[in-house]
Design a protein around this motif. Structure first.
Motif, PDB file in Angstrom:
ATOM      1  N   TRP A   6       0.815  -1.216   0.000  1.00 22.99           N
ATOM      2  CA  TRP A   6       0.000   0.000   0.000  1.00 22.99           C
ATOM      3  C   TRP A   6       0.848   1.265   0.000  1.00 22.99           C
ATOM      4  O   TRP A   6       0.431   2.292  -0.553  1.00 22.99           O
ATOM      5  CB  TRP A   6      -0.953  -0.002   1.203  1.00 22.99           C
ATOM      6  CG  TRP A   6      -0.250   0.123   2.526  1.00 22.99           C
ATOM      7  CD1 TRP A   6       0.211  -0.876   3.303  1.00 22.99           C
ATOM      8  CD2 TRP A   6       0.081   1.350   3.188  1.00 22.99           C
ATOM      9  NE1 TRP A   6       0.820  -0.376   4.428  1.00 22.99           N
ATOM     10  CE2 TRP A   6       0.749   1.002   4.385  1.00 22.99           C
ATOM     11  CE3 TRP A   6      -0.110   2.699   2.904  1.00 22.99           C
ATOM     12  CZ2 TRP A   6       1.214   1.949   5.273  1.00 22.99           C
ATOM     13  CZ3 TRP A   6       0.349   3.639   3.798  1.00 22.99           C
ATOM     14  CH2 TRP A   6       1.000   3.263   4.970  1.00 22.99           C
ATOM     15  N   PHE A   7       2.025   1.244   0.604  1.00 16.65           N
ATOM     16  CA  PHE A   7       2.872   2.438   0.649  1.00 16.65           C
ATOM     17  C   PHE A   7       3.354   2.824  -0.747  1.00 16.65           C
ATOM     18  O   PHE A   7       3.412   4.016  -1.087  1.00 16.65           O
ATOM     19  CB  PHE A   7       4.057   2.215   1.595  1.00 16.65           C
ATOM     20  CG  PHE A   7       4.814   3.475   1.899  1.00 16.65           C
ATOM     21  CD1 PHE A   7       4.223   4.478   2.649  1.00 16.65           C
ATOM     22  CD2 PHE A   7       6.095   3.683   1.420  1.00 16.65           C
ATOM     23  CE1 PHE A   7       4.902   5.660   2.929  1.00 16.65           C
ATOM     24  CE2 PHE A   7       6.778   4.858   1.686  1.00 16.65           C
ATOM     25  CZ  PHE A   7       6.179   5.842   2.443  1.00 16.65           C
ATOM     26  N   LEU A   8       3.663   1.850  -1.568  1.00 14.53           N
ATOM     27  CA  LEU A   8       4.059   2.113  -2.950  1.00 14.53           C
ATOM     28  C   LEU A   8       2.923   2.794  -3.711  1.00 14.53           C
ATOM     29  O   LEU A   8       3.141   3.781  -4.413  1.00 14.53           O
ATOM     30  CB  LEU A   8       4.461   0.805  -3.645  1.00 14.53           C
ATOM     31  CG  LEU A   8       4.724   0.915  -5.151  1.00 14.53           C
ATOM     32  CD1 LEU A   8       5.953   1.772  -5.406  1.00 14.53           C
ATOM     33  CD2 LEU A   8       4.881  -0.454  -5.754  1.00 14.53           C
ATOM     34  N   TRP A   9       1.715   2.282  -3.553  1.00 16.62           N
ATOM     35  CA  TRP A   9       0.565   2.872  -4.238  1.00 16.62           C
ATOM     36  C   TRP A   9       0.267   4.273  -3.696  1.00 16.62           C
ATOM     37  O   TRP A   9      -0.134   5.162  -4.455  1.00 16.62           O
ATOM     38  CB  TRP A   9      -0.655   1.961  -4.116  1.00 16.62           C
ATOM     39  CG  TRP A   9      -0.480   0.723  -4.929  1.00 16.62           C
ATOM     40  CD1 TRP A   9      -0.274  -0.542  -4.471  1.00 16.62           C
ATOM     41  CD2 TRP A   9      -0.444   0.651  -6.356  1.00 16.62           C
ATOM     42  NE1 TRP A   9      -0.116  -1.409  -5.508  1.00 16.62           N
ATOM     43  CE2 TRP A   9      -0.217  -0.695  -6.698  1.00 16.62           C
ATOM     44  CE3 TRP A   9      -0.573   1.579  -7.378  1.00 16.62           C
ATOM     45  CZ2 TRP A   9      -0.126  -1.133  -8.001  1.00 16.62           C
ATOM     46  CZ3 TRP A   9      -0.484   1.149  -8.682  1.00 16.62           C
ATOM     47  CH2 TRP A   9      -0.263  -0.194  -8.984  1.00 16.62           C
ATOM     48  N   PHE A  10       0.465   4.469  -2.414  1.00 14.79           N
ATOM     49  CA  PHE A  10       0.279   5.790  -1.812  1.00 14.79           C
ATOM     50  C   PHE A  10       1.252   6.805  -2.422  1.00 14.79           C
ATOM     51  O   PHE A  10       0.850   7.907  -2.813  1.00 14.79           O
ATOM     52  CB  PHE A  10       0.482   5.684  -0.291  1.00 14.79           C
ATOM     53  CG  PHE A  10       0.382   6.993   0.428  1.00 14.79           C
ATOM     54  CD1 PHE A  10      -0.849   7.583   0.656  1.00 14.79           C
ATOM     55  CD2 PHE A  10       1.529   7.647   0.877  1.00 14.79           C
ATOM     56  CE1 PHE A  10      -0.949   8.790   1.321  1.00 14.79           C
ATOM     57  CE2 PHE A  10       1.441   8.857   1.542  1.00 14.79           C
ATOM     58  CZ  PHE A  10       0.205   9.435   1.761  1.00 14.79           C
ATOM     59  N   ILE A  11       2.515   6.438  -2.543  1.00 13.51           N
ATOM     60  CA  ILE A  11       3.528   7.325  -3.125  1.00 13.51           C
ATOM     61  C   ILE A  11       3.219   7.595  -4.593  1.00 13.51           C
ATOM     62  O   ILE A  11       3.269   8.747  -5.052  1.00 13.51           O
ATOM     63  CB  ILE A  11       4.947   6.722  -2.968  1.00 13.51           C
ATOM     64  CG1 ILE A  11       5.335   6.602  -1.499  1.00 13.51           C
ATOM     65  CG2 ILE A  11       5.976   7.522  -3.754  1.00 13.51           C
ATOM     66  CD1 ILE A  11       5.472   7.928  -0.782  1.00 13.51           C
ATOM     67  N   LEU A  12       2.867   6.571  -5.334  1.00 14.00           N
ATOM     68  CA  LEU A  12       2.545   6.748  -6.756  1.00 14.00           C
ATOM     69  C   LEU A  12       1.323   7.647  -6.943  1.00 14.00           C
ATOM     70  O   LEU A  12       1.293   8.493  -7.841  1.00 14.00           O
ATOM     71  CB  LEU A  12       2.323   5.394  -7.432  1.00 14.00           C
ATOM     72  CG  LEU A  12       3.569   4.542  -7.631  1.00 14.00           C
ATOM     73  CD1 LEU A  12       3.201   3.189  -8.204  1.00 14.00           C
ATOM     74  CD2 LEU A  12       4.569   5.258  -8.526  1.00 14.00           C
ATOM     75  N   PHE A  13       0.318   7.480  -6.092  1.00 13.46           N
ATOM     76  CA  PHE A  13      -0.876   8.328  -6.152  1.00 13.46           C
ATOM     77  C   PHE A  13      -0.497   9.796  -5.966  1.00 13.46           C
ATOM     78  O   PHE A  13      -0.914  10.665  -6.732  1.00 13.46           O
ATOM     79  CB  PHE A  13      -1.879   7.883  -5.082  1.00 13.46           C
ATOM     80  CG  PHE A  13      -3.015   8.851  -4.892  1.00 13.46           C
ATOM     81  CD1 PHE A  13      -4.047   8.908  -5.809  1.00 13.46           C
ATOM     82  CD2 PHE A  13      -3.032   9.711  -3.802  1.00 13.46           C
ATOM     83  CE1 PHE A  13      -5.096   9.798  -5.638  1.00 13.46           C
ATOM     84  CE2 PHE A  13      -4.069  10.609  -3.622  1.00 13.46           C
ATOM     85  CZ  PHE A  13      -5.104  10.647  -4.551  1.00 13.46           C
ATOM     86  N   TRP A  14       0.315  10.084  -4.948  1.00 11.91           N
ATOM     87  CA  TRP A  14       0.691  11.474  -4.686  1.00 11.91           C
ATOM     88  C   TRP A  14       1.595  12.036  -5.777  1.00 11.91           C
ATOM     89  O   TRP A  14       1.534  13.226  -6.079  1.00 11.91           O
ATOM     90  CB  TRP A  14       1.338  11.619  -3.307  1.00 11.91           C
ATOM     91  CG  TRP A  14       0.269  11.702  -2.272  1.00 11.91           C
ATOM     92  CD1 TRP A  14      -0.053  10.778  -1.352  1.00 11.91           C
ATOM     93  CD2 TRP A  14      -0.664  12.777  -2.111  1.00 11.91           C
ATOM     94  NE1 TRP A  14      -1.128  11.201  -0.607  1.00 11.91           N
ATOM     95  CE2 TRP A  14      -1.528  12.431  -1.053  1.00 11.91           C
ATOM     96  CE3 TRP A  14      -0.869  13.987  -2.750  1.00 11.91           C
ATOM     97  CZ2 TRP A  14      -2.563  13.250  -0.638  1.00 11.91           C
ATOM     98  CZ3 TRP A  14      -1.902  14.815  -2.328  1.00 11.91           C
ATOM     99  CH2 TRP A  14      -2.730  14.442  -1.283  1.00 11.91           C
ATOM    100  N   VAL A  15       2.416  11.224  -6.388  1.00 12.52           N
ATOM    101  CA  VAL A  15       3.234  11.686  -7.511  1.00 12.52           C
ATOM    102  C   VAL A  15       2.326  12.126  -8.657  1.00 12.52           C
ATOM    103  O   VAL A  15       2.508  13.208  -9.235  1.00 12.52           O
ATOM    104  CB  VAL A  15       4.223  10.590  -7.972  1.00 12.52           C
ATOM    105  CG1 VAL A  15       4.824  10.928  -9.316  1.00 12.52           C
ATOM    106  CG2 VAL A  15       5.309  10.392  -6.931  1.00 12.52           C
ATOM    107  N   VAL A  16       1.323  11.324  -8.971  1.00 10.72           N
ATOM    108  CA  VAL A  16       0.393  11.663 -10.055  1.00 10.72           C
ATOM    109  C   VAL A  16      -0.398  12.930  -9.713  1.00 10.72           C
ATOM    110  O   VAL A  16      -0.552  13.831 -10.553  1.00 10.72           O
ATOM    111  CB  VAL A  16      -0.549  10.479 -10.347  1.00 10.72           C
ATOM    112  CG1 VAL A  16      -1.675  10.880 -11.281  1.00 10.72           C
ATOM    113  CG2 VAL A  16       0.235   9.312 -10.917  1.00 10.72           C
ATOM    114  N   VAL A  17      -0.877  13.034  -8.474  1.00  5.60           N
ATOM    115  CA  VAL A  17      -1.644  14.216  -8.057  1.00  5.60           C
ATOM    116  C   VAL A  17      -0.774  15.471  -8.150  1.00  5.60           C
ATOM    117  O   VAL A  17      -1.204  16.496  -8.695  1.00  5.60           O
ATOM    118  CB  VAL A  17      -2.196  14.024  -6.623  1.00  5.60           C
ATOM    119  CG1 VAL A  17      -2.724  15.341  -6.060  1.00  5.60           C
ATOM    120  CG2 VAL A  17      -3.288  12.975  -6.622  1.00  5.60           C
TER     121      VAL A  17
END
Length: 144
Positions: A6-17
């Protein structure tokens, strides 16, 4: 340390945002930059807007300001001051071209129509209908 779950997806989400938000902000900053660039005559669009407002400021009464404020109500709050400046500049241009001594409702509506892009004319028509103002005398300006 390895990123997974989940931490990887959290970081990727914020990068896209963040990339998206920077792109949107950069777009609006670039548009403002282009408006401030001098044209062939040495003045930018922003300079001309200020010039027309300054030359006709004495013609703006409380009723005219209230009407302009009423017409820009459909514009989102964030963009309303910029829209008011642009529209007031165009109204000033109309007044100076006609050498008008007094501002009338006709000048405000015509300047507003000329200052707004065609895609926003339906909102203006709706607002004028709410205010019970007949748009038939202004049809020629909607088509320009």
């Amino acid at each position: 340390m390895e990123l997974s779950g989940w931490f990887l997806w959290f970081i990727l989400f914020w990068v896209v945002v963040l990339v998206g938000l920077f792109a949107i902000g950069g777009y609006f900053m670039f548009r403002k930059f282009l408006k401030s660039m001098p044209k062939e005559d040495g003045l930018s669009d922003l300079n001309w807007e200020e010039y027309y407002v300054d030359k006709t400021i004495h013609l703006w009464g409380d009723e005219e300001k209230a009407m302009l404020n009423e017409l820009v109500q459909p514009v989102p709050d964030l963009f309303r001051p910029v829209a008011k400046q642009k529209i007031a500049g165009r109204i000033g241009q109309v007044l100076l071209e006609e050498k008008a001594k007094k501002m009338k409702l006709e000048h405000i509506i015509r300047g507003y129509i000329l200052a707004t892009p065609k895609r926003d004319h339906k909102f203006l028509r709706k607002k004028l209908a709410e205010l019970k103002i007949d748009v038939s005398p202004y049809e020629q300006y909607f088509e320009q």
